[in-house]
Scaffold this active site. Structure first.
Site, short mmCIF file in Angstrom:
data_model
loop_
_atom_site.label_atom_id
_atom_site.label_comp_id
_atom_site.label_asym_id
_atom_site.label_seq_id
_atom_site.Cartn_x
_atom_site.Cartn_y
_atom_site.Cartn_z
N TYR A 1 23.03 25.95 -10.19
CA TYR A 1 23.77 25.38 -10.10
C TYR A 1 22.07 24.41 -9.68
CZ TYR A 1 25.10 22.47 -6.19
OH TYR A 1 26.16 21.49 -5.08
N GLU B 1 26.64 17.01 -9.87
CA GLU B 1 26.46 17.97 -9.22
C GLU B 1 26.80 18.99 -11.00
OE1 GLU B 1 28.30 20.49 -5.94
OE2 GLU B 1 30.04 21.04 -7.38
#
Lengths: 375, 289
Positions: free
Chosen positions: A99, A187
């Site tokens: 991530y 993101e």
């Protein structure tokens, strides 16, 4: 403003971030003509989260299967949002998921880089269950995100050698995108290791509404309903909710507390419109027009505390365009006596107390509901 | 006694020749504020309500000894105006402007911290010390001097509470508007610190709303450091998650930033939390007895 994955990936590609080859379509028949290597993954393009669990992401190994999958997903309802498009992308054989994101850290008043070796799941979940697996780095807005900072984060995620340098390129490019495009969130989840290389398998981008004026080519906002968009064009802040009492107030904090007042007395707001500071009679007229257009509105609650806004202006707006459904009006503050008099002369009742105003609005909506049942 | 602004404040207004700037300069003067200078690039030499206008903050400060700044310029010019005020060490720099891009606010807030300057806003109503100084747009007539300090993210909600306190005979030391944007110059914690140290403040009212974690941080600070009674109200208890509620800062995502979470944190820290705005004054009265 939240963007769809396919839109975010267009931004990603422009900034040199590696994304899979993919095409966005709105009809299943378009699959046949696509020059993609199979298997492919068909992904619903919706702004709400949790599309995977809802069946909105499916693998297909042949064009025929892809067509069936696309047909099933298109038109699907995911948490109240209808799927109008799917992204068809070459499937990736993922070895490991990470991530990585840049996000505006409100508490710190800064940008933060957030990374984790636990990709593919929501970062909020990781933060709850395994906070030690989250790597954070604070960004100095005057320095940006230098390569050394990216390298520190990359090492802490366990990258080495060529993969580390690849991570540094991706992290610094993502920061460039984040800052240049005025993003609130950029993101990559997951950032995946595929055949020894890093790939942005999913992309999320939220842009700052306040900065849209300096970005000419921003895609249209699909989060807003038609009424919300109409209000935006009139310079008013309007948000749709799901009750039956339309709310007009001045100032965001007061409007939010107005919703709470209605809930306290057992009612529910259908929407709310913030006429803002210094609202004119015309703004009030427009506001009344917009909030009552929503189907199912049984009462209107107008809650105005005049500061810069003058009660006489508000009253004139109400008299020009009187509510078509039963209304409860609370009008106090600057030029209160004049405002109250204008309404009184027009035969419109108004009070001074917010709690009483909310209670009356809830009662009016209940009566409206009962009358409808009686019919 | 007061925090941030008082009778010694010598205010410079940026955007003084604009509609809002000129209007509120008049009201600030009426409230007793020493508005000593205005700045609008290109309008140097003019005067607004008798206040001299300059092209730059630098000239204005040299000529008038201004020591604080209030900004009414349009959003796209707010970054430059605020940086100019911070560079001149005006303190506080109060940004009334709505709709400023978040990245601009991040730069302004970072620069102000480097320079040791306090910023209030953007997107706030300003700061008022009744009887001494009004910087911004809070309606003067609602206030009366007294012992209650107010910290708020929102304008009209502040007025609602101030009016109720005044009606109940509870005057105010200073009301501080932090601003409704995601990134603002001063946090609840910093404002609590000021009121806690202020001899003229006996009780503190904290008006929060959904979104972010500023109220939770305030709760921790209250528990550890604040020895004065604190009464709070949190707006947006019934707001649906994911929707932007007018204030850009007021979006709740997931469990973070919910009103319930904030209320629990504040109550656990010893603050009393009112269910409705109308309940605040009574709680303050009870806590001050």
């Amino acid at each position: 403003m939240k963007l769809h994955e396919y839109q975010a990936k267009e931004y990603f590609a422009r900034y040199g971030l590696p994304v899979q080859k993919g095409v966005v379509i709105d009809r299943a028949e378009q699959i046949a003509g696509l020059a993609l290597r199979y298997p492919v993954v068909i992904k619903a393009q919706v702004l709400v989260g949790g599309r995977g669990k809802a069946g909105g992401v499916r693998l297909a190994s042949t064009p025929q299967e892809a067509g069936e999958r696309a047909r099933a997903i298109l038109g699907m309802d995911i948490k109240g949002e209808r799927v109008a498009r799917v992204l068809v992308a070459e499937a990736a054989d993922i070895e490991r998921e990470y991530y990585f994101a840049f996000v505006t850290d409100r508490a710190a008043g800064r940008v933060a880089a957030i990374a984790s070796g636990e990709g593919g799941v929501e970062i909020e979940t990781v933060a709850r269950t395994a906070p030690e697996k989250i790597v954070r780095a604070e960004v100095d807005p005057f320095l940006g995100f230098p390569a050394y900072q990216a390298r520190v984060v990359g090492r802490r995620l366990g990258f080495a050698g060529a993969a580390l340098e690849e991570f540094v390129r991706i992290a610094t490019a993502l920061y460039r995108l984040y800052w240049t495009e005025d993003a609130d969130l950029a993101e990559i989840n997951p950032l995946a290791l595929v055949g020894g290389h890093l790939l942005c398998v999913d992309a999320k981008l939220v842009l700052d509404d306040n900065a849209l004026y300096r970005h000419a080519e921003t895609p249209p906002n699909e989060e807003m309903t038609e009424l919300e968009a109409a209000a935006r064009r009139a310079g008013l802040a309007y948000v749709e909710l799901d009750g039956d009492i339309a709310v007009i107030g001045n100032g965001a904090g007061l409007v939010m507390s107005t919703l709470d007042l209605l809930a306290h007395f057992g009612g529910r707001a259908a929407n709310f419109l913030d006429v803002g500071g210094g609202a004119s009679a015309e703004a009030m007229q427009t506001a009344l027009g917009i909030v009552q257009q929503k189907p199912g509105v049984r009462a209107v609650f107008i809650n105005i505390f005049g500061g810069i806004t003058r009660c006489d202006d508000v009253a004139r707006g109400i008299v020009e365009n009187p509510p078509k459904v039963p209304a409860s009006i609370r009008l106090t503050g600057t030029n209160e006596a004049q405002g109250q008099q204008i309404l009184k002369d027009a035969g419109i009742a108004a009070g001074l107390d917010p709690d009483e105003g909310a209670r009356v609005a809830v009662e009016l909506a209940r009566r409206g509901a009962r009358a409808r049942e009686a019919r | 006694m007061a925090v941030i602004v008082d009778a010694e404040t010598r205010l410079l207004v940026q955007g003084i020749t604009g509609y809002q700037g000129a209007f509120h300069t008049g009201l600030m003067l009426e409230a007793g504020t020493k508005v000593v200078a205005g700045v609008t690039p290109g309008k140097g030499g003019a005067a607004v309500h008798g206040v001299p206008v300059f092209d730059t903050v630098d000239e204005a400060v040299r000529a008038t000894g201004a020591n604080a700044c209030c900004i009414f310029v349009p959003a796209r010019f707010a970054r430059d105006a605020a940086l100019e005020a911070v560079a001149a060490r005006l303190d506080p720099v109060v940004i009334i402007t709505e709709g400023m891009p978040v990245h601009d606010a991040i730069e302004v807030v970072a620069y102000a911290r480097q320079q040791g300057v306090r910023v209030l806003g953007p997107n706030g109503p300003g700061v008022t010390t009744p009887g001494q100084c009004r910087v911004g747009i809070m309606p003067t007539h609602l206030f009366k001097p007294g012992p209650v300090g107010i910290i708020s993210r929102s304008g009209t909600l502040t007025y609602e509470i101030v009016a109720a306190l005044t009606r109940a005979g509870l005057g105010q030391s200073t009301a501080v508007g932090l601003g409704g944007d995601p990134v603002v110059g001063t946090s609840f914690v910093e404002a609590l610190e000021l009121f806690n140290a202020d001899a003229g403040t006996e009780a503190i009212v904290l008006l929060g709303e959904i979104g972010g974690s500023a109220e939770e941080q305030a709760a921790r600070y209250i528990e550890e450091r604040v020895d004065k009674p604190v009464v709070a109200y949190i707006a947006g208890r019934t707001a649906p998650p994911g929707k932007r509620m007018g204030h850009a800062g007021a979006v709740i995502s997931g469990t973070q930033g919910t009103a319930d979470h904030k209320i629990q944190a504040l109550e656990a820290a010893g603050a009393r939390v009112a269910t409705l705005p109308s309940g605040v004054a009574a709680l303050v009265e009870a806590r001050m007895r």
